[in-house]
Motif scaffolding. Sequence first.
Motif, PDB file in Angstrom:
ATOM      1  N   SER A 289       0.768  -1.184   0.017  1.00 56.19           N
ATOM      2  CA  SER A 289       0.037   0.117  -0.027  1.00 56.19           C
ATOM      3  C   SER A 289       0.739   1.225   0.102  1.00 56.19           C
ATOM      4  O   SER A 289       0.262   2.418   0.288  1.00 56.19           O
TER       5      SER A 289
ATOM      6  N   THR B 150      -5.721  -5.442  -8.884  1.00 53.90           N
ATOM      7  CA  THR B 150      -6.179  -5.407  -7.642  1.00 53.90           C
ATOM      8  C   THR B 150      -5.037  -5.304  -6.590  1.00 53.90           C
ATOM      9  O   THR B 150      -4.100  -5.813  -6.603  1.00 53.90           O
ATOM     10  N   MET B 151      -5.175  -4.098  -5.846  1.00 53.83           N
ATOM     11  CA  MET B 151      -4.286  -3.928  -4.960  1.00 53.83           C
ATOM     12  C   MET B 151      -4.614  -4.595  -3.460  1.00 53.83           C
ATOM     13  O   MET B 151      -5.651  -4.148  -2.879  1.00 53.83           O
TER      14      MET B 151
ATOM     15  N   GLN C 298      -3.941  -4.782   0.460  1.00 55.51           N
ATOM     16  CA  GLN C 298      -3.220  -4.254   1.495  1.00 55.51           C
ATOM     17  C   GLN C 298      -3.599  -4.609   2.772  1.00 55.51           C
ATOM     18  O   GLN C 298      -5.022  -4.678   2.923  1.00 55.51           O
TER      19      GLN C 298
ATOM     20  N   HIS D   2     -11.143   1.802   2.885  1.00 51.56           N
ATOM     21  CA  HIS D   2      -9.643   1.342   2.415  1.00 51.56           C
ATOM     22  C   HIS D   2      -8.654   2.513   2.377  1.00 51.56           C
ATOM     23  O   HIS D   2      -7.609   2.236   2.044  1.00 51.56           O
TER      24      HIS D   2
ATOM     25  N   VAL E 270      -9.246  -2.123  -4.711  1.00 48.03           N
ATOM     26  CA  VAL E 270      -8.520  -2.414  -3.630  1.00 48.03           C
ATOM     27  C   VAL E 270      -9.212  -3.400  -2.651  1.00 48.03           C
ATOM     28  O   VAL E 270     -10.586  -3.456  -2.395  1.00 48.03           O
TER      29      VAL E 270
ATOM     30  N   THR F 275      -8.696  -4.722   1.282  1.00 46.11           N
ATOM     31  CA  THR F 275      -7.979  -4.460   2.578  1.00 46.11           C
ATOM     32  C   THR F 275      -8.290  -5.641   3.526  1.00 46.11           C
ATOM     33  O   THR F 275      -9.255  -5.919   3.900  1.00 46.11           O
TER      34      THR F 275
END
Length: 558
Positions: A248, A267-268, A270, A345, A376, A378
């Motif tokens: 992130s 897709t991040m 984190q 997020h 995102v 999380t």
Amino acid sequence: MSPKGKLLSRWVKSDSGSDRHTGGSEHRVERDIEHGVECERARPRRRSPAVTSTESRELSDDPDTEHVDVLVVGAGVSGIGAARRLQQECPSKSFAVLERRAALGGTWDLFRYPGVRSDSDIYTLSYPFRPWRGSRSIVDGASIRDYIGDTAREHGIDRHIRYSTKVVSAHWSSEQARWTVETRTGEHGERRVYRCSFLYMCTGYYDYDKGHQPEFDGLDEFEGSLVHPQFWPENLDFEGKRVAIVGSGATAVTLVPAMAEKAAHVTMVQRSPSYITVLPSVDGVADKLRTYLPARVAHPVIRAKNAVVALGFYQFCRRFPERAKTFLRDQAVRYLGDESYVDTHFAPNYQPWDQRLCVIPDGDFYRTLRSGRASVVTDTIDRFVPSGIRTSSGDVVEADIVVSATGLSLLPFGGLELSVDGEPVDISDTVVYRGVMLSGVPNFACCVGYTNASWTLRADLSSRYVCRMVNYLDARGFAAATPRPPGGMVRKPMLDLDANYIKRSIDRFPSQGDRSPWRVRQNYLLDKLEMSRPGPARDMAFTRHGTSSHRRNLEGAR
């Protein structure tokens, strides 16, 4: 010692606790009354040396040894800037620049991942002596690398660079008042030796050989590709692929928009959010100033303006964290248009600037998320599965490529082995002086930039301080300068960010003290004022050739 000065002699016992690397031998003290200098002539002391004087002399007598006045290690933005300052302010001194890689640029040559850029504006990242003439304020890594290379060629610095030369060890001899620096060069690691009067490390603090890579369960089951941004494959094809970016920080928020241009979806993933701020990629004020003023006039004005704005925003975040949180949240909501998404997020569990803020030019990261080309998640990672990543909540993020943007590894001075008169120096036992020199280590300096502003702002202050020190020694007939910390000083970590990549390695670095000149302030304006003062004598021991002499806390000579 001045021939005009009267000498008073007495035998004293030195305080072994005052300096880790000076020992506790008896010293003959001779006071030069005219100049107020105490010169301590040390009786030889016995130790178990890491490198004996004979061995050091044999190294320095090597026929392939190259002798220079100042040896700069590292040909990145710091090293090239240091070389130029030496040309300007120490024109009579010879120098060489050692670079372990086959090209200059340092960090900007190492990192080649998509979209790599600076998160500082280029006007403060560029050199004060060479105006930036491009149109953008936040620029990509290739442009920065070209700027560094053009600077080196324009001023003939490139002729002083020794490429593919890795510094292995450096040994100081007080008898010779010289550093003997051993290197390995070329593909086969051939040994080459350099000698210098002053050693200046401009290597930064990243470990170039490895980035931080967590252990992921099930990684051997993953059917896709895992890459690390520090070692980006030149032929990696991500067009039409599903990409998951783990992390992130600045690297992750840079990769997302850059890869989303070609990937099927990005897709991040984190574990926890970071604070993000939006800056314009073009500085309108700078453009107007450059339109009406010559570059040599406009550049310092723009540089000062941006330095003050960045420092002001940092102080705002530290002094008024709740208001800063509101500002950053409102900015995110304005770009994403969804308060619940932002609160899920982009609501970190720490205060702004406990960790470095991520900068996104023109909100490119937020714009990419809003377009639907990226998203995102999380959550924490449970394990890798054949099709991607399974999170702790049981969801699977499907991916053909996983980018592990999980941080960097730090390594002080590139892993250099250091010794003074045969005694090994444990870098973690030293204290940094004015953010540049190390306690107990003669004629040695290191370049460390700011964590809350452009690296080059502090790097240039450090290089100019080194030049002043070299000239100060020359003008007064001294051979060496060694910082000596006062007793009772409280030590603190040199880097004050709460980031994981720093916490993992900070115990290997020098400490800072709790008072000037031993504090490492994150304040360009105060540093510029203090480091510009004439005379570097406070808390400094000065040595004449063949002696172990010093000067004690002469406030008037600051």
